[in-house]
Design a protein around this motif. Structure first.
Motif, PDB file in Angstrom:
ATOM      1  N   UNK B 138       0.829  -1.212   0.000  1.00 28.30           N
ATOM      2  CA  UNK B 138       0.000   0.000   0.000  1.00 28.30           C
ATOM      3  C   UNK B 138       0.860   1.257   0.000  1.00 28.30           C
ATOM      4  N   UNK B 139       2.001   1.184   0.672  1.00 24.44           N
ATOM      5  CA  UNK B 139       2.913   2.346   0.709  1.00 24.44           C
ATOM      6  C   UNK B 139       3.397   2.702  -0.693  1.00 24.44           C
ATOM      7  N   UNK B 140       3.524   1.701  -1.556  1.00 27.33           N
ATOM      8  CA  UNK B 140       3.926   2.001  -2.937  1.00 27.33           C
ATOM      9  C   UNK B 140       2.909   2.911  -3.608  1.00 27.33           C
ATOM     10  N   UNK B 141       1.639   2.674  -3.305  1.00 25.30           N
ATOM     11  CA  UNK B 141       0.589   3.526  -3.880  1.00 25.30           C
ATOM     12  C   UNK B 141       0.619   4.920  -3.281  1.00 25.30           C
ATOM     13  N   UNK B 142       0.934   5.000  -1.998  1.00 22.50           N
ATOM     14  CA  UNK B 142       1.109   6.308  -1.357  1.00 22.50           C
ATOM     15  C   UNK B 142       2.213   7.085  -2.083  1.00 22.50           C
ATOM     16  N   UNK B 143       3.292   6.364  -2.412  1.00 19.45           N
ATOM     17  CA  UNK B 143       4.417   7.014  -3.107  1.00 19.45           C
ATOM     18  C   UNK B 143       4.019   7.500  -4.492  1.00 19.45           C
ATOM     19  N   UNK B 144       3.187   6.730  -5.172  1.00 19.21           N
ATOM     20  CA  UNK B 144       2.741   7.149  -6.508  1.00 19.21           C
ATOM     21  C   UNK B 144       1.993   8.480  -6.403  1.00 19.21           C
ATOM     22  N   UNK B 145       1.078   8.560  -5.436  1.00 15.39           N
ATOM     23  CA  UNK B 145       0.302   9.794  -5.268  1.00 15.39           C
ATOM     24  C   UNK B 145       1.209  10.953  -4.883  1.00 15.39           C
ATOM     25  N   UNK B 146       2.224  10.650  -4.064  1.00 15.85           N
ATOM     26  CA  UNK B 146       3.187  11.675  -3.666  1.00 15.85           C
ATOM     27  C   UNK B 146       3.930  12.214  -4.871  1.00 15.85           C
ATOM     28  N   UNK B 147       4.343  11.312  -5.751  1.00 18.28           N
ATOM     29  CA  UNK B 147       5.168  11.762  -6.881  1.00 18.28           C
ATOM     30  C   UNK B 147       4.350  12.483  -7.944  1.00 18.28           C
ATOM     31  N   UNK B 148       3.053  12.142  -8.083  1.00 16.06           N
ATOM     32  CA  UNK B 148       2.275  12.820  -9.117  1.00 16.06           C
ATOM     33  C   UNK B 148       1.608  14.085  -8.584  1.00 16.06           C
ATOM     34  N   UNK B 149       1.345  14.108  -7.270  1.00 19.38           N
ATOM     35  CA  UNK B 149       0.658  15.271  -6.693  1.00 19.38           C
ATOM     36  C   UNK B 149      -0.790  15.402  -7.133  1.00 19.38           C
ATOM     37  N   UNK B 150      -1.334  14.288  -7.688  1.00 17.50           N
ATOM     38  CA  UNK B 150      -2.705  14.375  -8.206  1.00 17.50           C
ATOM     39  C   UNK B 150      -3.683  13.748  -7.214  1.00 17.50           C
ATOM     40  N   UNK B 163      -9.947   2.513 -10.251  1.00 16.64           N
ATOM     41  CA  UNK B 163     -11.010   1.504 -10.278  1.00 16.64           C
ATOM     42  C   UNK B 163     -10.481   0.166  -9.740  1.00 16.64           C
ATOM     43  N   UNK B 164      -9.274  -0.198 -10.167  1.00 14.21           N
ATOM     44  CA  UNK B 164      -8.690  -1.474  -9.740  1.00 14.21           C
ATOM     45  C   UNK B 164      -8.546  -1.517  -8.220  1.00 14.21           C
ATOM     46  N   UNK B 165      -8.056  -0.418  -7.652  1.00 14.30           N
ATOM     47  CA  UNK B 165      -7.841  -0.367  -6.204  1.00 14.30           C
ATOM     48  C   UNK B 165      -9.124   0.032  -5.473  1.00 14.30           C
ATOM     49  N   UNK B 166      -9.824   1.001  -6.043  1.00 11.02           N
ATOM     50  CA  UNK B 166     -11.037   1.505  -5.403  1.00 11.02           C
ATOM     51  C   UNK B 166     -12.119   0.457  -5.264  1.00 11.02           C
ATOM     52  N   UNK B 167     -12.179  -0.452  -6.225  1.00 10.86           N
ATOM     53  CA  UNK B 167     -13.159  -1.537  -6.160  1.00 10.86           C
ATOM     54  C   UNK B 167     -12.952  -2.402  -4.922  1.00 10.86           C
ATOM     55  N   UNK B 182      -5.017  -2.594  11.269  1.00  8.31           N
ATOM     56  CA  UNK B 182      -5.040  -1.397  10.439  1.00  8.31           C
ATOM     57  C   UNK B 182      -4.063  -1.562   9.287  1.00  8.31           C
ATOM     58  N   UNK B 183      -4.568  -1.456   8.066  1.00  5.13           N
ATOM     59  CA  UNK B 183      -3.689  -1.546   6.907  1.00  5.13           C
ATOM     60  C   UNK B 183      -3.451  -0.161   6.301  1.00  5.13           C
ATOM     61  N   UNK B 184      -4.539   0.626   6.192  1.00  6.23           N
ATOM     62  CA  UNK B 184      -4.401   1.964   5.631  1.00  6.23           C
ATOM     63  C   UNK B 184      -4.438   2.958   6.792  1.00  6.23           C
ATOM     64  N   UNK B 185      -3.230   3.329   7.229  1.00  7.14           N
ATOM     65  CA  UNK B 185      -3.086   4.195   8.406  1.00  7.14           C
ATOM     66  C   UNK B 185      -2.957   5.648   7.993  1.00  7.14           C
ATOM     67  N   UNK B 186      -3.747   6.518   8.601  1.00  5.86           N
ATOM     68  CA  UNK B 186      -3.724   7.936   8.224  1.00  5.86           C
ATOM     69  C   UNK B 186      -2.339   8.547   8.342  1.00  5.86           C
ATOM     70  N   UNK B 187      -1.615   8.161   9.392  1.00  3.76           N
ATOM     71  CA  UNK B 187      -0.301   8.778   9.581  1.00  3.76           C
ATOM     72  C   UNK B 187       0.706   8.348   8.518  1.00  3.76           C
ATOM     73  N   UNK B 188       0.718   7.044   8.238  1.00  2.00           N
ATOM     74  CA  UNK B 188       1.707   6.537   7.273  1.00  2.00           C
ATOM     75  C   UNK B 188       1.294   6.841   5.839  1.00  2.00           C
ATOM     76  N   UNK B 189      -0.036   6.907   5.603  1.00  2.00           N
ATOM     77  CA  UNK B 189      -0.522   7.015   4.213  1.00  2.00           C
ATOM     78  C   UNK B 189      -1.577   8.112   4.098  1.00  2.00           C
ATOM     79  N   UNK B 190      -1.181   9.357   4.356  1.00  2.00           N
ATOM     80  CA  UNK B 190      -2.177  10.446   4.343  1.00  2.00           C
ATOM     81  C   UNK B 190      -2.826  10.638   2.977  1.00  2.00           C
ATOM     82  N   UNK B 191      -2.012  10.522   1.923  1.00  2.00           N
ATOM     83  CA  UNK B 191      -2.557  10.768   0.584  1.00  2.00           C
ATOM     84  C   UNK B 191      -3.499   9.650   0.176  1.00  2.00           C
ATOM     85  N   UNK B 192      -3.136   8.436   0.529  1.00  2.00           N
ATOM     86  CA  UNK B 192      -3.974   7.287   0.192  1.00  2.00           C
ATOM     87  C   UNK B 192      -5.306   7.363   0.934  1.00  2.00           C
TER      88      UNK B 192
END
Lengths: 231, 233
Positions: B138-150, B163-167, B182-192
């Protein structure tokens, strides 16, 4: 227009005996695209590979104008799209036909590869089970070939590449394990397809040498006491 | 022009709580495509399902003008291509960007889903390992959002990876409640977390999401069953 594979602009990181790399080599060959092949030592991966595929650290990686694409069937589809105007087309135009091609390509990855791997690494009853599974999977593919030279129709397509890239490996596994996976009697169309595919002009140049692959896989089989590392 | 989703021309075979079915429903909702939803009984699969997906006999199956398409992400791509003139587009135009989207969609199926399943089905050390893997994935996805800023993986709009993840989101969130992990933690993965919030609130997406209470019941029952007997994998 897409940059047409000028030297230095297109690199393929890989190893010529990996069936996943062979898939990409076939796609590039079929499209007549020139590229630089960078042979990787998978026990001592290059900086470039580690930097280009940080998530999986695996081959193949295609680097096009400095931008890396990973995962063999993803790369094949990228090649089709980036050189969409260069014949032949690897995917059909119709959305439904494309979905069917993707379905069978995914089937090869999700079902075939594990069962063939099982034939290679397992022994006794487990191996027998893997052989039966592989044969059952091949019989499904036999059905989809009816009336066609290739899975793609008259020309090599996505599914041909997905399965064809594995062919020499499959034939090598048959030799090493003394099993029959592509049975000429049960699967006449598939056997004919395999023959035709391996002799196809652009394909045969990029297939791995069967004698060398046999030697490499014997060595691998001999070392097997625990699950192997990935490519 | 493709048959523009007249009623009866698009059918979706599935169950409303399956994350794979949810993916397809999200894609159809985003594109504004009308369809007949046929709720399957997985313990007693219909003739239609078995005939439409003879290889896997699994849901979801999309049947468009009588022709079946199987496998959730293949269906989503099919929806995009068969209705490519209908906004929004779920895939970028550039081949390289498409390859990146496909890469992450495949990662979700090949790595993330197995690791999350491991957190639900495993126990003790095995479960702990699955938790660590899931968090790392999941942290890899956090990093993707960090790098794109979108806002979305697709950029400004929902795309293939969203869609793939949101589903899977409601399933993941429910799994966290059932297992108390807890898998998606606000502190570790704010963007996610922000992405998850935004995604689930989207007007069209929320129609397609499963009922959380029902899913909680189903997943709790399954976990109790797994703990009481040998899991047949």
């Amino acid at each position: 227009m897409e940059v047409c594979g000028e030297d230095g602009q297109l690199k393929l990181l890989g190893q010529p005996y990996s069936p996943f790399v062979v898939r990409v080599s076939i796609a590039l060959a079929v499209k007549g695209i020139h590229y630089e092949f960078i042979e990787e030592d998978i026990h001592n991966k290059s900086e470039l590979l580690l930097k280009s595929n940080p998530v999986h650290k695996k081959i193949p990686v295609l680097i096009h104008n400095g931008k890396p694409v990973c995962e063999s069937m993803n790369i094949v589809q990228y090649i089709e799209e980036a050189w969409g105007n260069k014949a032949p087309n690897i995917l059909p135009k119709d959305p439904y036909d494309r979905a069917i091609a993707r379905f069978w390509a995914a089937f090869v990855d999700d079902k075939f590869i594990p069962s063939i791997w099982g034939v290679f690494k397992d022994e006794g009853e487990e191996q027998q089970k893997a052989v039966e599974e592989t044969v059952a999977n091949f019989l499904l593919l036999e059905e989809t070939l009816s009336g066609k030279a290739y899975f793609g129709g008259d020309e090599i397509g996505l599914v041909d590449i997905a399965l064809g890239g594995l062919l020499v490996t499959i034939q090598t596994v048959e030799k090493i394990t003394n099993s029959v996976l592509i049975d000429k009697q049960k699967m006449p169309l598939l056997s004919a397809w395999a023959d035709k595919f391996c002799k196809a002009d652009r394909v045969k140049e990029v297939l791995p040498d069967p004698a060398t692959l046999l030697k490499l896989m014997w060595e691998r089989k001999a070392k097997m006491t625990s699950p192997p590392a990935g490519n | 022009m493709e048959g523009c989703a007249e009623e009866g021309q698009v059918m979706l075979l599935g169950v409303d709580y399956s994350p794979f079915v949810v993916r397809v429903r999200i894609a159809l909702a985003l594109k504004g495509i009308d369809y007949d939803f046929i709720q399957e009984n997985l313990q007693s699969k219909s003739e239609l399902l078995q005939k439409s997906n003879p290889v896997h006999k699994k849901i979801p199956v999309l049947i468009h003008n009588g022709k079946p398409v199987c496998e959730s992400m293949i269906i989503v791509q099919y929806i995009e291509e068969a209705w490519d003139n209908k906004a929004p587009n779920l895939m970028p135009k550039d081949p390289y960007d498409r390859a990146i989207a496909h890469f992450w969609a495949a990662f979700i199926d090949d790595k993330l889903i197995p690791s999350i399943l491991g957190t639900c089905r495993g126990q003790g050390e095995e479960q702990q390992k699955a938790v660590e893997e899931s968090v790392a994935n999941l942290l890899l996805f956090e990093e993707v959002l960090e790098s794109t800023g979108k806002t979305y993986f697709g950029g400004d709009e929902i795309g293939l990876v969203d869609i793939a993840l949101g589903g899977l989101l409601v399933t993941i969130q429910t799994a966290m409640k059932v297992t108390d992990i807890v898998l998606i933690e606000t502190q570790k993965m704010p963007l996610l977390c922000a992405w998850a919030d935004q995604f689930c609130k989207d007007d069209k997406v929320k129609e397609a999401l499963p009922d959380r209470a029902k899913l909680f019941e189903i997943m709790s029952a399954r976990r109790a069953k797994d703990r009481n007997e040998e899991v047949d994998r």
